[in-house]
Enzyme design. Structure first.
Site, PDB file in Angstrom:
ATOM      1  N   CYS A   1      -3.992  -2.091  -0.879  1.00 35.16           N
ATOM      2  CA  CYS A   1      -5.436  -2.629  -0.796  1.00 35.16           C
ATOM      3  C   CYS A   1      -5.803  -3.909  -0.704  1.00 35.16           C
ATOM      4  CB  CYS A   1      -6.139  -2.003  -2.159  1.00 35.16           C
ATOM      5  SG  CYS A   1      -7.811  -2.233  -2.248  1.00 35.16           S
TER       6      CYS A   1
ATOM      7  N   CYS B   1      -8.590  -5.377  -2.470  1.00 32.90           N
ATOM      8  CA  CYS B   1      -8.327  -5.897  -3.915  1.00 32.90           C
ATOM      9  C   CYS B   1      -7.524  -6.936  -4.039  1.00 32.90           C
ATOM     10  CB  CYS B   1      -7.603  -4.558  -4.515  1.00 32.90           C
ATOM     11  SG  CYS B   1      -8.044  -3.151  -4.312  1.00 32.90           S
ATOM     12  N   ASP B   2      -6.585  -7.381  -3.285  1.00 38.47           N
ATOM     13  CA  ASP B   2      -5.507  -8.218  -3.708  1.00 38.47           C
ATOM     14  C   ASP B   2      -5.338  -9.349  -2.640  1.00 38.47           C
ATOM     15  OD1 ASP B   2      -4.829  -6.440  -5.751  1.00 38.47           O
ATOM     16  OD2 ASP B   2      -3.204  -5.216  -4.499  1.00 38.47           O
TER      17      ASP B   2
END
Ligand code: NAP
Length: 404
Positions: free
Chosen positions: A229, A232-233
């Site tokens: 993801c 997200c990261d």
């Protein structure tokens, strides 16, 4: 609202626009738990604090009474086992029972569109929304091709709008996961964690989940440099080099998002042609930060949990040549598999696990399907929504026939 012991101290490290952070906060809010949010987006100090306390470079990270719980998946796993309630001081509830005419399993575009149509037809559907309500679109960035949004719409926002629209017409939601199903007798019996549901009719719209390459290091280093993801990261890879695996729209979307943070993005693809749509390919080819590594597979990921990813071993499958590429992050975007495990042996599935359907009908009368769980060809939000509408109309006719 459950009775939560207010003495319990919960700290959650988050980041702006991080979908799993929102899911974790929503789960805690649903439990009635108050928490202190430490958003690291604009604070190097908080980022350092989180990294020292957890050794992780993925968000969110949750602490309950100074004990490191982990990320959203860990929080979720604790909840499924009933341990989260104990940690939060919530007294156990006895098993719940529900009765519905129509159960919709899944809360992506297919499930939510079914819910809008069914609720508007006064069927009072119950939506089993799973542990990642909103499905795959909640981990994407901007959706540019969903009709009706001239300037595009963020995936999580689109799902939120659809859910509110379904709720407006009276759809009820249960944010739990399907754990077992019995279709041998009617009404059908469905178990969702601690809840038993009996339903006259079911629409399966449980979508698909991200696939992994299958390397031992991939699972080992998940959250320590390996991710599925980018939204997200990606933040943790500012000024670093990263690799993305895959050649579809997801891989290119991840790669382009990562170029906002990373210095260089290697796109590792097993062929010399991309599967992604032309518009995405054009954008990616123009992006100077993306380097394409063709005809190649990742053979191994080097690194450890303390220092993260150091490099990857890449094999050119045409020449057989092996090379080592220095990078600090690996983003896996190689497609999805349908979420049909509880249905194996109960309804007809094809070899890849997709539901075999005729229109929206499955092999069991009274059970319909919609979206990615039965579609390995189109797999778009709009086609999922369209088939969700069809399934709701078919379910409505079926329920009418039962009343005759
Ligand atoms: P996909 O289209 O199935 O692409 C998967 C990619 O991963 C393919 O290039 C495939 O290679 C590669 N791959 C599969 N298994 C692999 C393995 N074991 N090792 C290495 N590479 C592997 O999946 P997706 O990109 O997730 O897209 C799914 C659907 O969502 C598509 O219909 C797509 O159009 C849609 N989508 C749309 C958008 C958008 O419009 N903004 C964004 C994301 C996704 P091969 O090409 O050789 O098979």
């Amino acid at each position: 609202m459950p009775d939560v012991n207010r003495e319990i101290k919960i700290v959650i490290y988050t980041l702006n626009d991080c979908p799993y952070c929102t899911l974790a906060k929503d789960l805690l809010k649903k439990k009635g738990a108050s928490f202190e949010e430490r958003n690291i987006s604009d604070s190097e100090e908080l980022e350092k604090e989180m990294s020292e306390r957890t050794g992780k470079n993925t968000l969110p990270q949750i602490f309950i009474d100074e004990k490191h719980v982990g990320g959203f998946d860990d929080l979720n796993a604790l909840d499924k086992k009933g341990e989260l309630d104990r940690l939060l001081g919530i007294k156990g509830e006895k098993q719940l029972e529900k009765r519905t005419r129509l159960l919709i399993i899944g809360s992506g575009p297919a499930g939510l569109t079914s819910a809008i149509y069914a609720a508007r037809a006064d069927l009072e559907p119950l939506v089993l929304s799973g542990r990642q309500p909103g499905g795959q679109l909640t981990t994407t960035t901007e959706v540019e091709n969903y009709p009706g949004f001239v300037g595009g719409v963020m995936g999580p926002e689109l799902m939120d709008i659809m859910r509110k629209q379904a709720e407006r017409f009276g759809a009820a939601f249960l944010d739990k996961e399907l754990t077992d199903v019995d279709v041998t007798e009617r009404p059908f019996k469905v178990t969702a964690e601690d809840t038993k549901i009996s339903a006259d009719c079911i629409i399966i719209a449980s979508g698909a989940s991200a696939q992994f390459i299958g390397l031992p290091a991939e699972k080992e280093l998940l959250g320590h440099g390996v991710s599925t993801c980018a939204t997200c990261d990606a933040f943790f890879f500012r000024g670093r080099d990263v690799a993305v695996v895959g050649g579809g729209d997801s891989a290119l979307e991840e790669a382009m998002f990562l170029t906002k943070f990373a210095t260089r993005v290697y796109l590792i693809h097993r062929r010399d042609k991309l599967r992604a749509s032309k518009i995405m390919q054009d954008k990616a080819f123009k992006n100077e930060k993306i380097t394409f590594v063709w005809d190649s597979l990742i053979e191994d990921i080097m690194g450890n949990k303390t220092d993260g990813v150091k490099s990857i071993k890449v094999k050119n499958i045409k020449s057989g040549a092996l090379s080592e590429l220095s990078c600090q992050g690996v983003f896996v975007a190689i497609g999805h598999k349908p979420n049909t495990a509880p249905w194996a042996g109960k309804i007809e599935l094809d070899k890849a696990g997709y539901i075999v359907s005729s229109g929206t009908k499955t092999s069991v009368e009274g059970i319909f399907c919609a979206g990615d769980v039965q579609d390995h060809v189109y797999r778009q939000a709009i086609t999922a929504a369209g088939s969700g509408c069809m399934a709701a109309l078919d379910a409505e006719k079926y329920l009418e026939s039962l009343a005759d």
